[in-house]
Design a protein around this motif. Structure first.
Motif, mmCIF file in Angstrom:
data_model
loop_
_atom_site.group_PDB
_atom_site.id
_atom_site.type_symbol
_atom_site.label_atom_id
_atom_site.label_comp_id
_atom_site.label_asym_id
_atom_site.label_seq_id
_atom_site.Cartn_x
_atom_site.Cartn_y
_atom_site.Cartn_z
ATOM 1 N N THR A 9 39.292 33.713 30.042
ATOM 2 C CA THR A 9 40.696 34.076 30.210
ATOM 3 C C THR A 9 41.253 33.502 31.506
ATOM 4 O OG1 THR A 9 42.269 35.891 30.248
ATOM 5 C CG2 THR A 9 40.154 36.294 31.297
ATOM 6 N N VAL A 10 42.536 33.168 31.494
ATOM 7 C CA VAL A 10 43.187 32.651 32.699
ATOM 8 C C VAL A 10 43.875 33.779 33.462
ATOM 9 C CG1 VAL A 10 43.521 30.335 31.783
ATOM 10 C CG2 VAL A 10 45.282 32.054 31.429
ATOM 11 N N ILE A 11 43.904 34.948 32.851
ATOM 12 C CA ILE A 11 44.556 36.101 33.481
ATOM 13 C C ILE A 11 43.515 36.946 34.199
ATOM 14 C CG2 ILE A 11 45.839 38.233 33.033
ATOM 15 C CD1 ILE A 11 47.604 35.939 32.538
ATOM 16 N N THR A 12 43.612 36.977 35.530
ATOM 17 C CA THR A 12 42.768 37.869 36.324
ATOM 18 C C THR A 12 43.571 39.132 36.598
ATOM 19 O OG1 THR A 12 43.576 36.964 38.410
ATOM 20 C CG2 THR A 12 41.638 35.895 37.422
ATOM 21 N N GLU A 13 42.927 40.120 37.174
ATOM 22 C CA GLU A 13 43.623 41.372 37.506
ATOM 23 C C GLU A 13 44.766 41.117 38.490
ATOM 24 O OE1 GLU A 13 43.458 44.461 36.249
ATOM 25 O OE2 GLU A 13 42.085 43.590 34.781
ATOM 26 N N ASP A 14 44.555 40.198 39.441
ATOM 27 C CA ASP A 14 45.600 39.879 40.415
ATOM 28 C C ASP A 14 46.812 39.242 39.739
ATOM 29 O OD1 ASP A 14 43.977 40.830 42.430
ATOM 30 O OD2 ASP A 14 43.190 38.841 42.952
ATOM 31 N N VAL A 15 46.557 38.277 38.833
ATOM 32 C CA VAL A 15 47.644 37.606 38.117
ATOM 33 C C VAL A 15 48.386 38.616 37.247
ATOM 34 C CG1 VAL A 15 48.163 35.852 36.368
ATOM 35 C CG2 VAL A 15 46.517 35.353 38.172
ATOM 36 N N LEU A 16 47.650 39.522 36.624
ATOM 37 C CA LEU A 16 48.257 40.534 35.767
ATOM 38 C C LEU A 16 49.130 41.487 36.588
ATOM 39 C CD1 LEU A 16 48.435 41.545 32.884
ATOM 40 C CD2 LEU A 16 46.414 42.931 33.298
ATOM 41 N N THR A 17 48.669 41.852 37.754
ATOM 42 C CA THR A 17 49.454 42.729 38.633
ATOM 43 C C THR A 17 50.756 42.053 39.051
ATOM 44 O OG1 THR A 17 47.417 43.718 39.457
ATOM 45 C CG2 THR A 17 49.383 44.057 40.788
ATOM 46 N N VAL A 18 50.668 40.777 39.419
ATOM 47 C CA VAL A 18 51.860 40.029 39.811
ATOM 48 C C VAL A 18 52.824 39.923 38.635
ATOM 49 C CG1 VAL A 18 52.686 37.736 40.506
ATOM 50 C CG2 VAL A 18 50.702 38.731 41.634
ATOM 51 N N ALA A 19 52.289 39.638 37.457
ATOM 52 C CA ALA A 19 53.140 39.495 36.269
ATOM 53 C C ALA A 19 53.862 40.800 35.961
ATOM 54 C CB ALA A 19 52.291 39.057 35.074
#
Length: 152
Positions: free
Chosen positions: A113-123
């Motif tokens: 997956t390209v979505i990490t927890e950090d990227v998900l939080t920002v999104a």
């Protein structure tokens, strides 16, 4: 009216290509398959298709083996079909066992997956501020579908 050799395949769940290929065959033609197990999903299917072809005067050629239509040849053909189905079942069983073992070790298949927890939080934060999914996806370098899949 001529009955096409593909009649056995009706309502058998075969791919449309199989049915249309057999429907185009005429007496004197030959159906070539790479391996015997590619002809059908079960021993019964392969035997019925082979018998159907034979009754319409259509030869069956297995590129990795031989096919004999009469006498002992029919017996050996039936035996080979049974072994091909057994081999297919064993491959499926080994594949399933391998996937289960990998899963037990914490490994999963597919692309990472390209979505990490950090990227998900920002999104989620950007989405909470009213930014469009398209703008968020472009800013984070992911597709809209990926965002929808992870955000819900």
């Amino acid at each position: 009216m001529r009955t096409a050799p593909g009649r056995y395949l009706e309502n058998r769940g075969h791919r449309p290509f199989s049915r249309s290929a057999l429907d185009c065959m005429r007496k004197g033609d030959a159906l070539c398959v790479w391996k015997l197990d590619r002809l059908g999903r079960s021993t019964k299917d392969v035997l019925m298709i082979a018998e159907d072809l034979h009754s319409h005067g259509i030869a069956l050629r297995i590129l990795t083996g031989n096919y004999f239509a009469k006498g002992e040849g029919k017996f050996f053909f039936t035996t080979m079909v049974t072994f091909a189905e057994l081999e297919r079942d064993m491959v499926v069983e080994r594949t399933r066992a391998g996937l289960d073992a990998a899963k037990a070790q914490g490994r999963t298949g597919g692309r990472p997956t390209v979505i990490t927890e950090d990227v998900l939080t920002v999104a989620k934060a950007r989405g909470g501020k009213g930014e469009s999914v398209t703008a968020i996806a472009e800013a984070l370098g992911v597709s809209r579908a990926t965002l929808y899949r992870h955000i819900g």
